[in-house]
Design a protein around this motif. Structure first.
Motif: not given
Length: 142
Positions: A30-54
């Motif tokens: 198993x080779x670990x994916x790069x950081x953005x790919x490994x946490x893509x779901x959290x990044x998209x969820x965080x971005x949607x959260x911030x956009x909705x809160x703004x």
């Protein structure tokens, strides 16, 4: 040496099906994916959260400003921010606590062995037993 080979045979060192050699299978499993790919779901969820809160902040500030002008007052941040935070926490309480209960409650009931989890465990065991019997293995004697 001839370049012709028999059907199904391949020269030594030639890649196997799909162009991959067997050497790759010997590497790490198993080779670990790069950081953005490994946490893509959290990044998209965080971005949607911030956009909705703004968006909630902008629209609620607009409504508060309109209400203040209708009553002949000026918009005051000191009055708006507690109202904004209160509505934010009301939303979080109703939505996130419900979601947390659903996720944590289902995990807890599954762990305790509710009727639904036992039923699926029994189905899995029955399927495994059937596969073992199909291969002339005794499921009772591992």
């Amino acid at each position: 040496m001839s370049d012709t080979t028999t059907f199904g045979a391949r020269p030594a060192g030639a890649p196997s099906r799909g162009g991959r050699s067997h050497r790759r299978a010997q590497g790490p499993p198993f080779r670990r994916p790069r950081w953005p790919r490994a946490y893509a779901f959290a990044l998209v969820t965080g971005a949607l959260f911030l956009l909705s809160w703004i968006a909630q902040f902008v629209f609620q500030a607009s409504v508060a400003s309109d209400e203040a002008s209708q009553h002949g007052r000026s918009f005051a941040w000191a009055d708006f921010l507690p109202q904004f935070l209160a509505s934010t926490f009301e939303n979080w309480q109703s939505e996130f606590l419900q979601l947390i209960w659903q996720a944590a409650g289902l995990a807890l009931f599954y762990h305790w062995g509710s009727s639904q989890s036992r039923e699926s465990d029994e189905r899995i065991e029955a399927k495994l037993d059937a596969l073992l019997r199909e291969r002339d293995l005794d499921p009772q004697d591992p």
